[in-house]
Design a protein around this motif. Sequence first.
Motif, PDB file in Angstrom:
ATOM      1  N   GLU A  34      44.671   4.382  35.965  1.00 26.73           N
ATOM      2  CA  GLU A  34      43.997   3.295  36.678  1.00 26.73           C
ATOM      3  C   GLU A  34      43.700   3.387  38.125  1.00 26.73           C
ATOM      4  OE1 GLU A  34      48.281   2.065  36.898  1.00 26.73           O
ATOM      5  OE2 GLU A  34      47.067   3.545  36.030  1.00 26.73           O
ATOM      6  N   THR A  35      44.344   4.394  38.674  1.00 27.03           N
ATOM      7  CA  THR A  35      44.115   4.908  39.877  1.00 27.03           C
ATOM      8  C   THR A  35      43.035   5.755  40.342  1.00 27.03           C
ATOM      9  OG1 THR A  35      46.247   6.184  39.852  1.00 27.03           O
ATOM     10  CG2 THR A  35      46.525   3.856  40.464  1.00 27.03           C
ATOM     11  N   PRO A  94      49.615   0.057  39.443  1.00 28.97           N
ATOM     12  CA  PRO A  94      49.431   1.448  40.334  1.00 28.97           C
ATOM     13  C   PRO A  94      50.548   1.650  41.339  1.00 28.97           C
ATOM     14  CG  PRO A  94      48.039  -0.635  40.949  1.00 28.97           C
ATOM     15  CD  PRO A  94      48.744  -1.026  39.439  1.00 28.97           C
ATOM     16  N   HIS A 122      46.848   2.446  32.027  1.00 34.76           N
ATOM     17  CA  HIS A 122      45.486   2.751  31.454  1.00 34.76           C
ATOM     18  C   HIS A 122      45.892   3.290  29.838  1.00 34.76           C
ATOM     19  CE1 HIS A 122      42.004   5.152  30.762  1.00 34.76           C
ATOM     20  NE2 HIS A 122      41.547   4.873  31.831  1.00 34.76           N
ATOM     21  N   THR A 150      38.076  11.260  40.677  1.00 34.35           N
ATOM     22  CA  THR A 150      38.021   9.842  40.108  1.00 34.35           C
ATOM     23  C   THR A 150      37.033   9.680  39.025  1.00 34.35           C
ATOM     24  OG1 THR A 150      36.174   9.412  41.789  1.00 34.35           O
ATOM     25  CG2 THR A 150      38.348   9.074  42.642  1.00 34.35           C
ATOM     26  N   THR A 151      36.474  10.664  38.492  1.00 38.89           N
ATOM     27  CA  THR A 151      35.735  10.717  37.263  1.00 38.89           C
ATOM     28  C   THR A 151      36.191  11.871  36.436  1.00 38.89           C
ATOM     29  OG1 THR A 151      33.858  11.855  38.232  1.00 38.89           O
ATOM     30  CG2 THR A 151      33.903   9.488  38.572  1.00 38.89           C
ATOM     31  N   ARG A 171      36.990   3.365  33.688  1.00 40.76           N
ATOM     32  CA  ARG A 171      36.730   4.140  34.857  1.00 40.76           C
ATOM     33  C   ARG A 171      38.226   3.777  35.567  1.00 40.76           C
ATOM     34  NH1 ARG A 171      32.247   6.120  36.713  1.00 40.76           N
ATOM     35  NH2 ARG A 171      32.816   5.957  38.802  1.00 40.76           N
ATOM     36  N   SER A 172      38.564   4.899  36.474  1.00 41.66           N
ATOM     37  CA  SER A 172      39.573   4.785  37.407  1.00 41.66           C
ATOM     38  C   SER A 172      39.051   3.880  38.646  1.00 41.66           C
ATOM     39  CB  SER A 172      39.873   5.904  37.921  1.00 41.66           C
ATOM     40  OG  SER A 172      40.466   6.900  36.760  1.00 41.66           O
ATOM     41  N   ALA A 173      40.358   3.418  39.255  1.00 44.98           N
ATOM     42  CA  ALA A 173      39.828   2.503  40.485  1.00 44.98           C
ATOM     43  C   ALA A 173      39.210   3.528  41.741  1.00 44.98           C
ATOM     44  CB  ALA A 173      40.890   1.789  40.825  1.00 44.98           C
ATOM     45  N   LEU A 175      41.374   4.568  43.776  1.00 40.75           N
ATOM     46  CA  LEU A 175      42.372   4.278  44.912  1.00 40.75           C
ATOM     47  C   LEU A 175      43.933   4.565  44.303  1.00 40.75           C
ATOM     48  CD1 LEU A 175      42.887   3.226  47.757  1.00 40.75           C
ATOM     49  CD2 LEU A 175      43.312   0.977  46.825  1.00 40.75           C
ATOM     50  N   SER A 177      47.706   5.168  44.070  1.00 31.15           N
ATOM     51  CA  SER A 177      48.955   4.081  43.761  1.00 31.15           C
ATOM     52  C   SER A 177      49.631   4.024  45.154  1.00 31.15           C
ATOM     53  CB  SER A 177      49.975   4.611  42.734  1.00 31.15           C
ATOM     54  OG  SER A 177      50.640   5.914  43.232  1.00 31.15           O
ATOM     55  N   SER A 192      46.831   0.703  45.769  1.00 22.81           N
ATOM     56  CA  SER A 192      46.361  -0.540  45.033  1.00 22.81           C
ATOM     57  C   SER A 192      47.091  -1.542  45.251  1.00 22.81           C
ATOM     58  CB  SER A 192      46.073   0.153  43.623  1.00 22.81           C
ATOM     59  OG  SER A 192      45.270   1.119  43.227  1.00 22.81           O
TER      60      SER A 192
END
Length: 213
Positions: A34-35, A94, A122, A150-151, A171-173, A175, A177, A192
């Motif tokens: 998630e980060t 996060p 996630h 990040t992708t 998608r990841s944020a 940012l 943790s 985050s």
Amino acid sequence: MHTDLPSLPGDWPTSITSAVERLMAGQVVAYPSETVWGLAVHPDAAAGVERLWRLKGRDPLKPLQMSSADVECALLLAQEDAELTALAALWPGPLTVVAPASDRCPPAFAPGGRVGLRVPDHPVAQALLRAAGGYLVTTSCNVSGRAPATTFAEATAMGLANQVLPDGGIRSAGLASTVVIVPGGEVLREGSVGTDQISRLLQAARRDQADGL
């Protein structure tokens, strides 16, 4: 052991099964969180751990991050601490907490007696952790000092992993943790999770501890 997999769409289960096989063989797997994107190796595969830190170029004296499938798993790796228990309310999420390691944490993953604890939020990361037995040694998907992926495309292009798991469109944020040290509550990295939220939880834990004296 965590062997139950969350319901995952598409080819995720097949990809995760393949990823666990690679992890057990000492290979590195890139996965979404998630980060930011992460790199994982299995704690029982010494060759994988050595390969990971070589790829990262990371200082071996820094505490390693142990990602766990759930809060219970994470807390087993650290000494009992009221502040850690309070911050665990933010997991899965996060947040990385650096805490004094317990006897259950292999010394190799706790340089200086401290271990970094993380419970990602996630579905792919969770499925990977559960299929792998509850724990993985993890770090961000990048060479130390450079920006993390990040992708899926960025993680693949870095060429650091033997396998890159699909993100399933989640998608990841982008940012990282938040990193906090306990006891004490020093924030090593703002991310985050807001520092105000961390402060409130720590203050409440300290009040409860004082009331119990």
